[in-house]
Design an enzyme around this catalytic site. Structure first.
Site, PDB file in Angstrom:
ATOM      1  N   PHE A 171       0.838  -1.205   0.000  1.00  0.00           N
ATOM      2  CA  PHE A 171       0.000   0.000   0.000  1.00  0.00           C
ATOM      3  C   PHE A 171       0.878   1.263   0.000  1.00  0.00           C
ATOM      4  CE2 PHE A 171      -1.831   2.746   3.563  1.00  0.00           C
ATOM      5  CZ  PHE A 171      -2.471   3.630   2.714  1.00  0.00           C
ATOM      6  N   THR A 173       2.005  -9.769   1.478  1.00  0.00           N
ATOM      7  CA  THR A 173       0.775  -9.021   1.790  1.00  0.00           C
ATOM      8  C   THR A 173       0.509  -7.945   0.739  1.00  0.00           C
ATOM      9  OG1 THR A 173       2.014  -7.478   3.214  1.00  0.00           O
ATOM     10  CG2 THR A 173       0.953  -9.356   4.299  1.00  0.00           C
ATOM     11  N   LEU A 205      10.371  -0.615   3.531  1.00  0.00           N
ATOM     12  CA  LEU A 205       8.974  -0.663   3.973  1.00  0.00           C
ATOM     13  C   LEU A 205       8.462  -2.101   4.032  1.00  0.00           C
ATOM     14  CD1 LEU A 205       9.412   2.198   2.472  1.00  0.00           C
ATOM     15  CD2 LEU A 205       6.942   2.339   2.589  1.00  0.00           C
ATOM     16  N   ALA A 247      11.188   2.219   7.793  1.00  0.00           N
ATOM     17  CA  ALA A 247       9.772   2.526   8.073  1.00  0.00           C
ATOM     18  C   ALA A 247       9.384   1.838   9.372  1.00  0.00           C
ATOM     19  CB  ALA A 247       8.890   2.055   6.922  1.00  0.00           C
ATOM     20  N   TYR A 266       5.151  -7.916  15.703  1.00  0.00           N
ATOM     21  CA  TYR A 266       5.296  -6.694  14.901  1.00  0.00           C
ATOM     22  C   TYR A 266       6.028  -5.619  15.700  1.00  0.00           C
ATOM     23  CZ  TYR A 266       3.718  -2.726  11.989  1.00  0.00           C
ATOM     24  OH  TYR A 266       3.648  -1.615  11.179  1.00  0.00           O
TER      25      TYR A 266
END
Ligand code: NAD
Ligand code: UDP
Length: 319
Positions: free
Chosen positions: A14, A39, A77, A118, A149
């Site tokens: 994204f 993903t 990222l 990121a 995470y």
């Protein structure tokens, strides 16, 4: 950015795909998007493929990272990012945050490139300080379901700082707060696609807990502008990038209902474990050091996001 060469890890995701687009728009000579699509989605870079200087490579960055020729920026990222994704991919998330980040740092070291990590507001965990400033060390459960995470990102920051200190790599760390916009996955479980999808299908809004927990939503174009300013600056140390407009999740459901002109009522579901109760960035550093602040109003960003999800739903492939 004119004439620069960038490698965007997670470039078919994204945020990564918007970043690639912005770099090309700003005149980058080459943009290499590396992504294993765990993903992400190749469709996110479909419109970039014909553009001069753009290349996409399907590769897992934990398995090594070789790039030919000079590189000015390594922008990392790559990582599952939604709570559902990292719950489904716990080991992959830890590995990309650790091994993947080290491979990315080694590439930056070899190429003498600026390295962007990121990171995330999740390093603050369920914060006891509000709003969150970069000097807050956080409140993270190291073994809870979100830890794969949160701790991966904390490790990513630690190893980036170590490569900066001990090997002289030119490191930038951005702590990204909740960001939304076109190219999110409808089923990634994050609240924006969840509520927009529900509004478009005329389903009830699935609010977790009592909906009093807060978030602050930043439009992806604003975020990407912050990332570009950061990598072009010489600002050291973490920088929060996010929109300080904070609201409860219940208020957010109402904002989506209003913007989509649809959706029924709110239905309450159990709150996931360790879900942060409040989150709002203090963006003083970004404002003063980068001259950055968000410009896109929630109403406008939601309108564009809803239009994107309507268009995706109308595509024969649904992607
Ligand atoms: P995303 O899932 O859309 O993008 C991440 C991309 O990384 C995906 O395309 C995925 O396939 C790729 N990837 C994952 N593991 C990989 C590996 N081993 N090798 C190569 N590619 C790999 O998520 P996003 O929302 O675009 O997030 C992008 C980055 O920004 C992530 O690092 C995330 O942690 C960070 N971030 C995002 C937000 C947000 O609100 N979107 C907030 C905080 C931090
Ligand atoms: N949330 C919700 N309904 C959903 C998805 C999420 O109420 O269908 C809540 C979630 O519990 C959290 C907030 O919305 O409090 C933001 O969740 P998201 O997964 O988007 O991001 P994060 O928790 O990582 O900030």
């Amino acid at each position: 950015m004119r004439g620069k060469r960038a490698v965007v890890l997670g470039g078919a995701g994204f945020v990564g795909s918007h970043l690639c687009e912005r770099l090309l728009d700003d005149g980058a000579e080459s943009v290499l998007a590396v992504d294993n699509l765990i993903t992400g989605n190749e469709a996110n870079v479909r419109t970039l493929k014909p553009r001069a200087g753009f290349q996409f490579v399907n590769q897992d960055i934990t398995e090594g990272l070789e790039v030919d020729g000079p590189v000015d920026f390594v922008l990392n990222l790559a990582s599952p990012a939604s709570p559902i994704d990292y719950a489904n991919l716990p080991i992959e998330t830890l590995r990309v945050g650790s091994i993947g980040t080290e491979n990315a740092l080694k590439l930056a070291e070899k190429k003498k490139a600026v390295f962007l990590m990121a990171s995330t507001s999740e390093v603050y965990g369920d914060p006891l300080v509000h709003p969150q400033k970069e000097d807050y060390w956080g409140n993270v459960n190291p073994i809870g379901p979100r830890s794969v995470y949160d701790e991966a990102k904390r490790y990513s920051e630690a190893i980036s700082a170590a490569y900066e200190r001990s090997r002289g790599v030119n490191v930038r760390i951005v702590r990204i707060f909740n960001t939304y916009g076109p190219r999110m996955r409808l089923n990634d479980g994050r609240v924006v696609p969840a509520f927009v999808g529900q509004a478009l299908k005329g389903e009830d809004f699935s609010v977790f807990g009592d909906g009093s927990q807060t978030r602050s939503f930043c439009y992806v174009k604003d975020l990407v502008d912050g990332l570009v300013r950061l990598v072009l600056s010489d600002v050291r140390g973490p920088v929060n990038i996010g929109n300080p407009r904070e609201m409860t999740i219940k208020q957010f459901a109402e904002a989506v209902r209003e913007a989509a002109g649809g959706g029924r009522q709110i239905v309450y579901h159990p709150l996931p474990k360790d879900d942060p109760k409040q989150r709002q960035p203090d963006i003083t550093r970004a404002r003063t050091l980068l001259g950055w602040e968000p410009k896109v109003k929630l109403e406008d960003g939601l309108r564009d996001t809803i239009a994107y999800f309507r268009e995706v739903a109308a595509r024969p492939s649904g992607t």
